[in-house]
Design a protein around this motif. Structure first.
Motif, PDB file in Angstrom:
ATOM      1  N   GLY A 193       0.791  -1.190   0.000  1.00 28.97           N
ATOM      2  CA  GLY A 193       0.000   0.000   0.000  1.00 28.97           C
ATOM      3  C   GLY A 193       0.839   1.263   0.000  1.00 28.97           C
ATOM      4  N   MET A 194       1.848   1.347  -0.861  1.00 26.69           N
ATOM      5  CA  MET A 194       2.667   2.553  -0.897  1.00 26.69           C
ATOM      6  C   MET A 194       2.932   2.909  -2.352  1.00 26.69           C
ATOM      7  SD  MET A 194       6.679   2.206   0.479  1.00 26.69           S
ATOM      8  CE  MET A 194       6.206   1.634   2.046  1.00 26.69           C
ATOM      9  N   THR A 195       3.019   4.196  -2.621  1.00 23.42           N
ATOM     10  CA  THR A 195       3.267   4.638  -3.991  1.00 23.42           C
ATOM     11  C   THR A 195       4.693   4.263  -4.407  1.00 23.42           C
ATOM     12  OG1 THR A 195       4.132   6.798  -3.352  1.00 23.42           O
ATOM     13  CG2 THR A 195       1.735   6.624  -3.671  1.00 23.42           C
ATOM     14  N   PRO A 196       4.938   4.130  -5.701  1.00 24.82           N
ATOM     15  CA  PRO A 196       6.305   3.836  -6.157  1.00 24.82           C
ATOM     16  C   PRO A 196       7.316   4.892  -5.695  1.00 24.82           C
ATOM     17  CG  PRO A 196       4.761   3.433  -7.929  1.00 24.82           C
ATOM     18  CD  PRO A 196       3.982   4.074  -6.816  1.00 24.82           C
ATOM     19  N   THR A 197       6.912   6.145  -5.716  1.00 29.27           N
ATOM     20  CA  THR A 197       7.811   7.218  -5.269  1.00 29.27           C
ATOM     21  C   THR A 197       8.203   7.025  -3.812  1.00 29.27           C
ATOM     22  OG1 THR A 197       6.820   8.763  -6.842  1.00 29.27           O
ATOM     23  CG2 THR A 197       8.037   9.718  -4.997  1.00 29.27           C
ATOM     24  N   HIS A 198       7.247   6.728  -2.971  1.00 28.89           N
ATOM     25  CA  HIS A 198       7.518   6.518  -1.547  1.00 28.89           C
ATOM     26  C   HIS A 198       8.355   5.253  -1.340  1.00 28.89           C
ATOM     27  CE1 HIS A 198       6.495   5.674   2.756  1.00 28.89           C
ATOM     28  NE2 HIS A 198       6.862   6.939   2.803  1.00 28.89           N
ATOM     29  N   TRP A 199       8.097   4.232  -2.116  1.00 34.69           N
ATOM     30  CA  TRP A 199       8.850   2.986  -2.004  1.00 34.69           C
ATOM     31  C   TRP A 199      10.325   3.221  -2.326  1.00 34.69           C
ATOM     32  CZ3 TRP A 199      11.616  -0.346  -5.201  1.00 34.69           C
ATOM     33  CH2 TRP A 199      11.870  -1.625  -4.669  1.00 34.69           C
ATOM     34  N   PHE A 200      10.591   3.933  -3.431  1.00 32.17           N
ATOM     35  CA  PHE A 200      11.979   4.222  -3.806  1.00 32.17           C
ATOM     36  C   PHE A 200      12.662   5.125  -2.783  1.00 32.17           C
ATOM     37  CE2 PHE A 200      10.685   2.883  -8.139  1.00 32.17           C
ATOM     38  CZ  PHE A 200      11.662   1.912  -8.321  1.00 32.17           C
ATOM     39  N   LEU A 201      11.944   6.101  -2.253  1.00 30.85           N
ATOM     40  CA  LEU A 201      12.506   6.960  -1.213  1.00 30.85           C
ATOM     41  C   LEU A 201      12.879   6.130   0.009  1.00 30.85           C
ATOM     42  CD1 LEU A 201      13.215   9.727  -0.013  1.00 30.85           C
ATOM     43  CD2 LEU A 201      10.810   9.933   0.679  1.00 30.85           C
ATOM     44  N   ASN A 202      12.015   5.207   0.377  1.00 29.79           N
ATOM     45  CA  ASN A 202      12.277   4.333   1.522  1.00 29.79           C
ATOM     46  C   ASN A 202      13.537   3.482   1.301  1.00 29.79           C
ATOM     47  OD1 ASN A 202      11.553   3.189   4.061  1.00 29.79           O
ATOM     48  ND2 ASN A 202      10.736   1.413   2.996  1.00 29.79           N
ATOM     49  N   ILE A 203      13.691   2.944   0.104  1.00 28.77           N
ATOM     50  CA  ILE A 203      14.886   2.153  -0.229  1.00 28.77           C
ATOM     51  C   ILE A 203      16.138   3.012  -0.101  1.00 28.77           C
ATOM     52  CG2 ILE A 203      16.099   0.992  -2.145  1.00 28.77           C
ATOM     53  CD1 ILE A 203      13.849  -0.689  -0.929  1.00 28.77           C
ATOM     54  N   ARG A 204      16.081   4.216  -0.651  1.00 29.65           N
ATOM     55  CA  ARG A 204      17.253   5.107  -0.614  1.00 29.65           C
ATOM     56  C   ARG A 204      17.577   5.537   0.811  1.00 29.65           C
ATOM     57  NH1 ARG A 204      15.018   9.491  -3.995  1.00 29.65           N
ATOM     58  NH2 ARG A 204      16.955  10.600  -3.607  1.00 29.65           N
ATOM     59  N   LEU A 205      16.571   5.862   1.609  1.00 27.94           N
ATOM     60  CA  LEU A 205      16.827   6.271   2.991  1.00 27.94           C
ATOM     61  C   LEU A 205      17.413   5.121   3.812  1.00 27.94           C
ATOM     62  CD1 LEU A 205      13.695   8.468   3.734  1.00 27.94           C
ATOM     63  CD2 LEU A 205      16.077   9.242   3.670  1.00 27.94           C
ATOM     64  N   ASN A 206      16.917   3.918   3.597  1.00 29.23           N
ATOM     65  CA  ASN A 206      17.462   2.773   4.331  1.00 29.23           C
ATOM     66  C   ASN A 206      18.885   2.442   3.894  1.00 29.23           C
ATOM     67  OD1 ASN A 206      15.597   1.381   6.369  1.00 29.23           O
ATOM     68  ND2 ASN A 206      14.221   2.004   4.723  1.00 29.23           N
ATOM     69  N   GLY A 207      19.197   2.639   2.629  1.00 26.86           N
ATOM     70  CA  GLY A 207      20.572   2.469   2.168  1.00 26.86           C
ATOM     71  C   GLY A 207      21.491   3.491   2.811  1.00 26.86           C
ATOM     72  N   ALA A 208      21.024   4.724   2.894  1.00 28.41           N
ATOM     73  CA  ALA A 208      21.805   5.777   3.547  1.00 28.41           C
ATOM     74  C   ALA A 208      22.008   5.454   5.026  1.00 28.41           C
ATOM     75  CB  ALA A 208      21.107   7.126   3.383  1.00 28.41           C
ATOM     76  N   LEU A 209      20.972   4.968   5.684  1.00 31.58           N
ATOM     77  CA  LEU A 209      21.089   4.575   7.096  1.00 31.58           C
ATOM     78  C   LEU A 209      22.181   3.527   7.268  1.00 31.58           C
ATOM     79  CD1 LEU A 209      20.062   4.457  10.065  1.00 31.58           C
ATOM     80  CD2 LEU A 209      18.438   2.715   9.281  1.00 31.58           C
TER      81      LEU A 209
END
Length: 68
Positions: free
Chosen positions: A1-17
């Motif tokens: 239940g998440m937009t593609p934009t939000h999904w990609f942002l989540n991936i990038r933020l977790n990679g940065a973490l």
């Protein structure tokens, strides 16, 4: 239940973490933001803080204090 934009942002933020939690000797917040495609450091810091409840610089400082 998440937009593609939000999904990609989540991936990038977790990679940065991950990169900030396990930094190399010369890692900077700017380097990590750039690696994960964040063009504006202030927006990156704001989005990171909203998700992880601390600034990226705080994550990096904690990781460095654990390494020493």
């Amino acid at each position: 239940g998440m937009t593609p934009t939000h999904w990609f942002l989540n991936i990038r933020l977790n990679g940065a973490l991950r990169d900030l939690m396990y930094p190399k000797a010369n890692t900077t917040v700017s380097d990590v933001a750039d690696k994960w495609g964040f063009q504006h450091l202030s927006r990156f810091s704001e989005q990171y803080r909203k998700v992880f409840r601390e600034l990226p610089s705080q994550t990096l400082a904690k990781a460095r204090s654990r390494q020493s």
